[in-house]
Structure formats: C-alpha cells, structure tokens
Design an enzyme around this catalytic site. Sequence first.
Site, PDB file in Angstrom:
ATOM      1  CD  GLU A 142      10.090   1.423  10.364  1.00 27.98           C
ATOM      2  OE1 GLU A 142      10.094   2.410   9.619  1.00 27.98           O
ATOM      3  OE2 GLU A 142       9.785   0.278   9.982  1.00 27.98           O
ATOM      4  CG  LEU A 165       8.390   2.251   4.744  1.00 26.02           C
ATOM      5  CD1 LEU A 165       8.235   1.127   3.720  1.00 26.02           C
ATOM      6  CD2 LEU A 165       7.045   2.878   5.041  1.00 26.02           C
ATOM      7  CE1 TYR A 202       1.116  -0.408   4.366  1.00 20.77           C
ATOM      8  CE2 TYR A 202       0.088   1.745   4.420  1.00 20.77           C
ATOM      9  CZ  TYR A 202       0.900   0.793   4.998  1.00 20.77           C
ATOM     10  OH  TYR A 202       1.499   1.061   6.199  1.00 20.77           O
ATOM     11  CE  LYS A 261       3.065   3.258   3.254  1.00 20.86           C
ATOM     12  NZ  LYS A 261       3.259   3.423   4.695  1.00 20.86           N
TER      13      LYS A 261
HETATM   14  C1  LIG Z   1       6.578   1.699   9.585  1.00 21.43           C
HETATM   15  C2  LIG Z   1       6.659   3.044   8.957  1.00 21.43           C
HETATM   16  N1  LIG Z   1       7.845   3.666   8.879  1.00 21.43           N
HETATM   17  C3  LIG Z   1       7.971   4.889   8.333  1.00 21.43           C
HETATM   18  C4  LIG Z   1       6.865   5.560   7.825  1.00 21.43           C
HETATM   19  C5  LIG Z   1       7.037   6.934   7.218  1.00 21.43           C
HETATM   20  O1  LIG Z   1       6.860   6.883   5.838  1.00 21.43           O
HETATM   21  P1  LIG Z   1       6.308   8.148   5.021  1.00 21.43           P
HETATM   22  O2  LIG Z   1       7.208   9.301   5.329  1.00 21.43           O
HETATM   23  O3  LIG Z   1       6.399   7.721   3.614  1.00 21.43           O
HETATM   24  O4  LIG Z   1       4.899   8.371   5.480  1.00 21.43           O
HETATM   25  C6  LIG Z   1       5.608   4.958   7.877  1.00 21.43           C
HETATM   26  C7  LIG Z   1       4.435   5.643   7.329  1.00 21.43           C
HETATM   27  O5  LIG Z   1       3.324   5.264   7.540  1.00 21.43           O
HETATM   28  C8  LIG Z   1       5.509   3.662   8.454  1.00 21.43           C
HETATM   29  O6  LIG Z   1       4.319   3.031   8.502  1.00 21.43           O
END
Ligand SMILES: Cc1ncc(COP(=O)(O)O)c(C=O)c1O
Length: 284
Positions: free
Chosen positions: A183, A207, A37, A151
């Site tokens: 994270e 991620l 997603y 993701k």
């Molecule tokens: C596990 C995780 N890490 C990092 C992020 C940050 O990603 P982004 O800056 O693309 O929203 C998200 C965003 O939902 C996430 O679910």
Amino acid sequence: MTVPTDSIVYLNGEMLPIADARIPVLDRGFIFGDGVYEVIPVYGGKPFRAQEHLARLARSLDAIGIPNPHDEAGWRALIADLMRANPMPDQMVYIQVTRGVARRMHAFPKDATPTVFLMASPMALPPAAAVERGVACVTMEDRRWLHCQIKSTSLLGNVLAAQTAASHGVTEAIQFRDGLLTEASASNVWVVRNGAVAAPTKDNRILEGIRYGLIEELCEGFGIPLVARDIPRDEVFAADEVLLSSASKEILPVVTIDGRTIGSGKPGPVFRQLYSAYQHAKRG
Ligand SMILES: Cc1ncc(COP(=O)(O)O)c(C=O)c1O
C-alpha cells in the site's frame, strides 16, 4: 490537516480548547506509540461509514489488548458532541486511544486507564487539479512491521514513506514487500487492467481501508470484476490505471510512478466511474 487553534477537542471526558488539552508525559502513546486511531470523514454533518470505522477501531483495540472504552453508540455520541462543539458541515474526526499512563516499562501495565482523544479538523480534499489530471507517486521497499492491519499510532514507517514522497515532490510512496504491492504511506492502492480491478489481499501486510470495502461494493454494483491477490511490481507499471484511496484522498488517479507514465497518462474510465460514485455515496 490544519487544526485551527480555536478548535475544541475531547480528552478523557472533557471538551476543551486544543491549546489547553494536555496529556502526561508518561502516556504510553507518547512513550511507546502504544495506541490506535481512526480518521472518519464527515460530509454534510454526517459521519461517513461511521459503523465501519468504529468496527475497525474495535478490531485495532482488540488486536493490541486495549479494552474498548465505548460501544458504538458511545463513540457516536462523542463524535456528535465533538461536531456540535466544532460546527463544520464537512470535517475529519480523528479518534485516538492509547493504553494510558503508567510507569515506563514495555509490557502492559495492570491498571492503566486508556487515554481517549478526539479532534475535529476542516476537510482538506485533494485539489481539483489532482482529481482532473492525476498525481505522481514514487515506489519504495515496504520496511514496516507486519501488523499493518492494525491502525496503530506507531507510524514511523509510514512517516518515513510519506517523507520519501514529499522529498520527491509527489503525492504518495507506493510500497512493495518482496516484490509485491502492499500500500502507499497513507492510502490503499488499486491496479486496473483491461477493465478489471486488482487490489492486494486484505491481510497483515496492509491496512484494510474503509474505502477498500466501499470500492468493493461500487465495483460489484457496476459489474467491474475485482480480485484481491498478490500483485507483482511489473503489473503496477503495466496497468491501464492505478488508483489511491483513503479518507482524505477519497479516490485519486495515479498517472506517473517513478517518472514512468501509467496507462494513457490521464485519469481513466474506471477512475471516473468510481470517483463519481464515491461523490454520490458520500452525500448519502
Ligand atoms: C497505511 C494506510 N493504508 C490505507 C489507508 C486507507 O484507509 P481509509 O480508506 O480507511 O482511510 C490509510 C488511511 O489513512 C492508511 O494510513
């Protein structure tokens, strides 16, 4: 994200009210969480960093062997259709692709057609108090799988982490694997010390947020040193500032972790600089 019951969604070629959108129970997204997603913020009617989000979607699909149903132009056209059907200047566009519907067996089916789903939700940014005063977090062991760069809709590990945060009444659960920062449940984490920023290395343990790349660019523009490296737990607690970033949180300052004060206990100068640059960038 609250989804209004009158919102119009896209499902497999059709625009329809969300209440009428149906998927078969044998969809592998439902059975196995076999899908990926994206969440793309839209500001002033313009998808922010769409190219980067769509590139990450392509990488996620590729990583799990689902053929990408659209090229970048095709995705952009779908997003534009969705926004026309849900006219809100600021919103979040959610895209999900699953491997599709097939008899239940774990290995990939030969002839499934990917399920493609898009929905629009009103933008729900953090409350002003969170930005002005900072937020609290807790820590926990990262017990997720080791393909966190994908993701994936298989989010149980993240769901449990988010619930840990919720049950403590805090904004996020900051995770550590083997004593090193990874994270939070749904955001990247940044550590500031003596004016320099550190972030966990972009690898399979996290991620790579789209804001990760943006913060790299902003730091470079401001001449703020930034390194990606292993960050031991002690360094997080000893930081002057800790920040979270994600599409829905934008950039948020963390002022307590596990009840311990971080830095001055107030949002710091690096946060302020990056936050205001982010506000500027998102309005184009
Ligand atoms: C596990 C995780 N890490 C990092 C992020 C940050 O990603 P982004 O800056 O693309 O929203 C998200 C965003 O939902 C996430 O679910």
